[in-house]
Scaffold this motif. Structure first.
Motif, PDB file in Angstrom:
ATOM      1  N   GLU A 161     -10.802  -4.689  17.950  1.00 26.89           N
ATOM      2  CA  GLU A 161     -11.379  -6.010  17.673  1.00 26.89           C
ATOM      3  C   GLU A 161     -11.153  -6.941  18.857  1.00 26.89           C
ATOM      4  O   GLU A 161     -12.037  -7.728  19.237  1.00 26.89           O
ATOM      5  CB  GLU A 161     -10.759  -6.595  16.399  1.00 26.89           C
ATOM      6  N   SER A 162      -9.988  -6.852  19.467  1.00 27.60           N
ATOM      7  CA  SER A 162      -9.695  -7.653  20.659  1.00 27.60           C
ATOM      8  C   SER A 162     -10.607  -7.272  21.815  1.00 27.60           C
ATOM      9  O   SER A 162     -11.076  -8.121  22.572  1.00 27.60           O
ATOM     10  CB  SER A 162      -8.230  -7.484  21.084  1.00 27.60           C
ATOM     11  N   VAL A 163     -10.868  -5.974  21.944  1.00 27.92           N
ATOM     12  CA  VAL A 163     -11.768  -5.494  22.996  1.00 27.92           C
ATOM     13  C   VAL A 163     -13.164  -6.070  22.804  1.00 27.92           C
ATOM     14  O   VAL A 163     -13.785  -6.583  23.756  1.00 27.92           O
ATOM     15  CB  VAL A 163     -11.830  -3.951  22.994  1.00 27.92           C
ATOM     16  N   ILE A 164     -13.676  -5.986  21.588  1.00 24.68           N
ATOM     17  CA  ILE A 164     -15.041  -6.454  21.319  1.00 24.68           C
ATOM     18  C   ILE A 164     -15.152  -7.959  21.551  1.00 24.68           C
ATOM     19  O   ILE A 164     -16.150  -8.447  22.096  1.00 24.68           O
ATOM     20  CB  ILE A 164     -15.468  -6.068  19.890  1.00 24.68           C
ATOM     21  N   ARG A 165     -14.118  -8.704  21.162  1.00 23.72           N
ATOM     22  CA  ARG A 165     -14.136 -10.151  21.423  1.00 23.72           C
ATOM     23  C   ARG A 165     -14.149 -10.431  22.924  1.00 23.72           C
ATOM     24  O   ARG A 165     -14.885 -11.299  23.402  1.00 23.72           O
ATOM     25  CB  ARG A 165     -12.926 -10.833  20.767  1.00 23.72           C
ATOM     26  N   ALA A 166     -13.329  -9.697  23.659  1.00 16.11           N
ATOM     27  CA  ALA A 166     -13.269  -9.903  25.106  1.00 16.11           C
ATOM     28  C   ALA A 166     -14.592  -9.538  25.764  1.00 16.11           C
ATOM     29  O   ALA A 166     -15.068 -10.235  26.687  1.00 16.11           O
ATOM     30  CB  ALA A 166     -12.131  -9.071  25.704  1.00 16.11           C
ATOM     31  N   ALA A 168     -17.496  -9.774  24.580  1.00 14.43           N
ATOM     32  CA  ALA A 168     -18.544 -10.745  24.260  1.00 14.43           C
ATOM     33  C   ALA A 168     -18.545 -11.941  25.200  1.00 14.43           C
ATOM     34  O   ALA A 168     -19.514 -12.709  25.239  1.00 14.43           O
ATOM     35  CB  ALA A 168     -18.391 -11.213  22.817  1.00 14.43           C
ATOM     36  N   GLU A 169     -17.477 -12.107  25.973  1.00 22.63           N
ATOM     37  CA  GLU A 169     -17.409 -13.220  26.921  1.00 22.63           C
ATOM     38  C   GLU A 169     -18.336 -12.939  28.102  1.00 22.63           C
ATOM     39  O   GLU A 169     -18.391 -11.821  28.609  1.00 22.63           O
ATOM     40  CB  GLU A 169     -15.976 -13.409  27.422  1.00 22.63           C
ATOM     41  N   PRO A 170     -19.072 -13.956  28.555  1.00 20.34           N
ATOM     42  CA  PRO A 170     -20.006 -13.751  29.672  1.00 20.34           C
ATOM     43  C   PRO A 170     -19.315 -13.148  30.894  1.00 20.34           C
ATOM     44  O   PRO A 170     -18.211 -13.545  31.263  1.00 20.34           O
ATOM     45  CB  PRO A 170     -20.495 -15.179  29.970  1.00 20.34           C
ATOM     46  N   GLY A 171     -19.970 -12.149  31.463  1.00 17.67           N
ATOM     47  CA  GLY A 171     -19.443 -11.519  32.669  1.00 17.67           C
ATOM     48  C   GLY A 171     -18.517 -10.354  32.435  1.00 17.67           C
ATOM     49  O   GLY A 171     -18.199  -9.612  33.371  1.00 17.67           O
ATOM     50  N   ASN A 172     -18.054 -10.179  31.191  1.00 20.99           N
ATOM     51  CA  ASN A 172     -17.137  -9.070  30.905  1.00 20.99           C
ATOM     52  C   ASN A 172     -17.912  -7.793  30.583  1.00 20.99           C
ATOM     53  O   ASN A 172     -19.038  -7.837  30.081  1.00 20.99           O
ATOM     54  CB  ASN A 172     -16.218  -9.415  29.740  1.00 20.99           C
ATOM     55  N   ILE A 173     -17.294  -6.658  30.884  1.00 21.14           N
ATOM     56  CA  ILE A 173     -17.905  -5.353  30.664  1.00 21.14           C
ATOM     57  C   ILE A 173     -17.022  -4.574  29.698  1.00 21.14           C
ATOM     58  O   ILE A 173     -15.798  -4.510  29.883  1.00 21.14           O
ATOM     59  CB  ILE A 173     -18.048  -4.588  31.997  1.00 21.14           C
ATOM     60  N   LEU A 174     -17.617  -3.994  28.676  1.00 19.58           N
ATOM     61  CA  LEU A 174     -16.863  -3.383  27.585  1.00 19.58           C
ATOM     62  C   LEU A 174     -15.851  -2.347  28.078  1.00 19.58           C
ATOM     63  O   LEU A 174     -14.675  -2.406  27.711  1.00 19.58           O
ATOM     64  CB  LEU A 174     -17.819  -2.738  26.575  1.00 19.58           C
ATOM     65  N   HIS A 175     -16.290  -1.384  28.870  1.00 18.06           N
ATOM     66  CA  HIS A 175     -15.352  -0.314  29.226  1.00 18.06           C
ATOM     67  C   HIS A 175     -14.219  -0.825  30.121  1.00 18.06           C
ATOM     68  O   HIS A 175     -13.124  -0.265  30.111  1.00 18.06           O
ATOM     69  CB  HIS A 175     -16.064   0.887  29.870  1.00 18.06           C
ATOM     70  N   GLU A 176     -14.457  -1.928  30.844  1.00 10.23           N
ATOM     71  CA  GLU A 176     -13.372  -2.528  31.615  1.00 10.23           C
ATOM     72  C   GLU A 176     -12.386  -3.238  30.694  1.00 10.23           C
ATOM     73  O   GLU A 176     -11.164  -3.190  30.919  1.00 10.23           O
ATOM     74  CB  GLU A 176     -13.942  -3.484  32.652  1.00 10.23           C
ATOM     75  N   CYS A 177     -12.898  -3.884  29.642  1.00 13.18           N
ATOM     76  CA  CYS A 177     -12.020  -4.510  28.643  1.00 13.18           C
ATOM     77  C   CYS A 177     -11.203  -3.453  27.908  1.00 13.18           C
ATOM     78  O   CYS A 177     -10.016  -3.662  27.607  1.00 13.18           O
ATOM     79  CB  CYS A 177     -12.851  -5.327  27.646  1.00 13.18           C
ATOM     80  N   GLU A 178     -11.832  -2.312  27.597  1.00 13.30           N
ATOM     81  CA  GLU A 178     -11.102  -1.217  26.946  1.00 13.30           C
ATOM     82  C   GLU A 178      -9.956  -0.735  27.826  1.00 13.30           C
ATOM     83  O   GLU A 178      -8.835  -0.521  27.344  1.00 13.30           O
ATOM     84  CB  GLU A 178     -12.068  -0.058  26.676  1.00 13.30           C
ATOM     85  N   ARG A 179     -10.253  -0.564  29.096  1.00 14.34           N
ATOM     86  CA  ARG A 179      -9.225  -0.092  30.026  1.00 14.34           C
ATOM     87  C   ARG A 179      -8.060  -1.076  30.097  1.00 14.34           C
ATOM     88  O   ARG A 179      -6.887  -0.673  30.082  1.00 14.34           O
ATOM     89  CB  ARG A 179      -9.842   0.088  31.418  1.00 14.34           C
ATOM     90  N   GLU A 180      -8.382  -2.367  30.114  1.00 10.43           N
ATOM     91  CA  GLU A 180      -7.341  -3.389  30.237  1.00 10.43           C
ATOM     92  C   GLU A 180      -6.497  -3.502  28.968  1.00 10.43           C
ATOM     93  O   GLU A 180      -5.265  -3.620  29.032  1.00 10.43           O
ATOM     94  CB  GLU A 180      -7.985  -4.738  30.566  1.00 10.43           C
ATOM     95  N   ILE A 181      -7.148  -3.449  27.806  1.00 10.26           N
ATOM     96  CA  ILE A 181      -6.446  -3.686  26.544  1.00 10.26           C
ATOM     97  C   ILE A 181      -5.865  -2.404  25.944  1.00 10.26           C
ATOM     98  O   ILE A 181      -4.739  -2.393  25.429  1.00 10.26           O
ATOM     99  CB  ILE A 181      -7.387  -4.375  25.532  1.00 10.26           C
ATOM    100  N   LEU A 182      -6.634  -1.307  26.034  1.00 12.67           N
ATOM    101  CA  LEU A 182      -6.220  -0.052  25.402  1.00 12.67           C
ATOM    102  C   LEU A 182      -5.643   0.961  26.376  1.00 12.67           C
ATOM    103  O   LEU A 182      -4.944   1.892  25.965  1.00 12.67           O
ATOM    104  CB  LEU A 182      -7.412   0.596  24.684  1.00 12.67           C
ATOM    105  N   GLY A 183      -5.984   0.816  27.643  1.00 14.50           N
ATOM    106  CA  GLY A 183      -5.535   1.782  28.640  1.00 14.50           C
ATOM    107  C   GLY A 183      -6.445   2.983  28.787  1.00 14.50           C
ATOM    108  O   GLY A 183      -6.168   3.901  29.560  1.00 14.50           O
ATOM    109  N   ALA A 184      -7.550   3.000  28.033  1.00 14.84           N
ATOM    110  CA  ALA A 184      -8.516   4.104  28.088  1.00 14.84           C
ATOM    111  C   ALA A 184      -9.875   3.568  27.652  1.00 14.84           C
ATOM    112  O   ALA A 184      -9.961   2.528  26.995  1.00 14.84           O
ATOM    113  CB  ALA A 184      -8.082   5.250  27.185  1.00 14.84           C
ATOM    114  N   THR A 185     -10.929   4.281  27.997  1.00  9.54           N
ATOM    115  CA  THR A 185     -12.281   3.848  27.642  1.00  9.54           C
ATOM    116  C   THR A 185     -12.856   4.698  26.516  1.00  9.54           C
ATOM    117  O   THR A 185     -12.376   5.803  26.242  1.00  9.54           O
ATOM    118  CB  THR A 185     -13.227   3.957  28.854  1.00  9.54           C
TER     119      THR A 185
END
Length: 287
Positions: A161-166, A168-185
């Motif tokens: 849920e944190s990944v999806i919220r992140a 949704a912010e302009p300029g963010n890319i899902l798999h990069e948010c996954e890597r940052e928050i979860l450590g994997a894509t």
């Protein structure tokens, strides 16, 4: 991905349901060079529900046949061995997703995006001249490419849920948010799920690498999947929870001979073909 993250991810993937025994057997047979099409058909015949699903799919507008096919033997002759395997694979994968996934993700939007990527990848494959049998592999990989998101949503729900919220912010890319928050894509999670399901190596590798274009290697299937993903996001088919449309790397654009906007113009029937492909999800979810 460090070892702790990999172990956590493997534990999550282990909790995903296995394929039906009939599909597991088909995949085992497909890895045997001595396997015949008749062997494959005999496995399917032993599962009446699976047989019925395949026949309904073959007789749907997706294939657009001029006459009805009434037996799995005739379906096998029409489809060919690889296409029959991939049709069965797509139906089995949809069936294997737990119904509880709908509590975590909008699965209607998820499947619409996946169907659009599958359909578009198949169209791009045909554009590049691959055989009809091989086109079915492009479709199947497109249909399954994002299943790692379902793994995250089911078994790491708060973090995802944190990944999806992140994302949704302009300029963010899902798999990069996954890597940052979860450590994997989700691509890596999908690759591990494909391994659990014993999918063919080419499919496993493509699913695992579908956000790694430009990081080494270039293959037609991977290129078409990457382009299809961006086209589907451009046209807002369903939702990938990833709103960033990446430009085609030069190698992909050179292979396809067009930009994303040019490819979209060159595929005027995409919407209709996606609509016809919805039968995969309707039949796959029927139990």
């Amino acid at each position: 991905m460090n070892n702790d993250v990999r172990q956590t991810l493997r534990e999550a993937v282990k909790r995903m349901p296995a394929f039906p025994q009939s599909m597991q057997h088909i995949l085992e047979l497909s890895g045997d060079i001595n396997c015949s099409q008749k062997d494959q058909v005999e496995v399917i015949k032993k599962d009446p529900v699976f047989t019925l699903k395949i026949l309904r799919l073959v007789n749907s507008p997706y294939f657009g046949l001029s006459r009805e096919i009434t037996s799995i033997n005739h379906a096998s002759v029409y489809l060919g061995q690889n296409t029959l395997k991939n049709v069965a694979l797509g139906l089995a994968a949809v069936d294997a997703i737990p119904r509880s996934a709908a509590d975590k993700l909008d699965m209607g939007a998820f499947w619409l995006h996946s169907l659009a990527v599958a359909t578009c990848a198949a169209m791009l494959g045909r554009k590049l001249g691959v055989s009809r049998d091989e086109v079915s592999t492009f479709f199947a990989v497109g249909l399954l490419h994002d299943l790692g998101k379902v793994v995250f949503a089911l078994y790491m729900p708060e973090q995802y849920e944190s990944v999806i919220r992140a994302a949704a912010e302009p300029g963010n890319i899902l798999h990069e948010c996954e890597r940052e928050i979860l450590g994997a894509t989700h691509a890596e999670a999908g690759g591990l799920l494909a391994e659990k399901w014993n999918l063919p190596e080419e499919m496993r590798d493509t699913i695992a690498a579908h956000h790694s274009i430009g990081e080494g290697g270039s293959f037609m299937l991977t290129d078409c999947l990457f382009a299809a993903n961006q086209i589907s996001k451009s046209l807002s088919f369903g939702s990938a929870w990833d709103f960033h449309v990446e430009p085609l790397p030069s190698g992909v654009q050179n292979r396809l001979g067009m930009t994303i906007s040019e490819l979209i113009k060159d595929m005027p029937t995409l919407g209709k073909e996606v609509e016809n492909a919805r039968i995969f999800v309707r039949l796959g979810e029927f139990r």
